[in-house]
Design an enzyme around this catalytic site. Structure first.
Site: not given
Length: 168
Positions: A93-95, A97-98
């Site tokens: 999951p990237c949320q 880090f975005s």
């Protein structure tokens, strides 16, 4: 733009499947299967996939196959995942880090889900793994987060590289 990690245990991976068996892949954080589809088109065989989002796994089943398991990876034991994978892939999951997340911080529990990928790589010992995430991971905590993640994967005995790719 996204960040691509690749790692190897000092073996060369070629996917010339003419007359040979296909390389077997475990896919984590599979979503609707975008990365999986690319691997399939390159001649790999996905033997097991997983995602937490029901609509994504339903889409995956309709378009790719029934080998995807809907469920929370933190609650799936490694012995429930088949052995024999040559490669483990995943876009953890990237949320958290975005840079699009104006409240991003290391307090976000999603930022540590890469450790589930780490756990399964440690237990399954594939020849390779490929992990994908967003560019924002590079600037978290002034680069300390990317170094922590790289070191965690390297401690498993893999040579790990990463590259920022412009997918456009």
């Amino acid at each position: 733009q996204f960040l691509l990690f690749s790692a190897t245990k000092n073996v060369r991976l070629k996917c010339d499947t003419e007359g040979e068996s296909k390389y077997k892949v475990i896919s984590l954080f599979s979503g609707a299967g975008g990365m999986d589809l690319g691997f399939i088109q390159a001649g790999f065989e996905i033997i097991w996939a997983n995602d937490f989002f029901k609509e994504a796994t339903d889409t995956y089943k309709m378009n790719i196959g029934n080998h995807i398991v809907h469920g929370d990876i933190t609650k799936i034991a490694s012995n429930e995942i088949p052995d024999g994978a040559d490669v483990i892939i995943g876009g953890f999951p990237c949320q958290g880090f975005s840079v699009a997340n104006n409240k991003r911080s290391m307090e976000d529990k999603r930022n540590f889900l890469y450790k589930e990928m780490l756990r399964i790589i440690k237990d399954k010992k594939p020849k390779y793994f490929v992990a994908e995430n967003v560019k924002g991971i590079l600037s978290m905590e002034n680069g300390k987060v990317i170094e922590m993640i790289l070191n965690d994967f390297r401690e498993l005995g893999y040579k790990v590289d990463y590259k920022l790719l412009n997918a456009a």
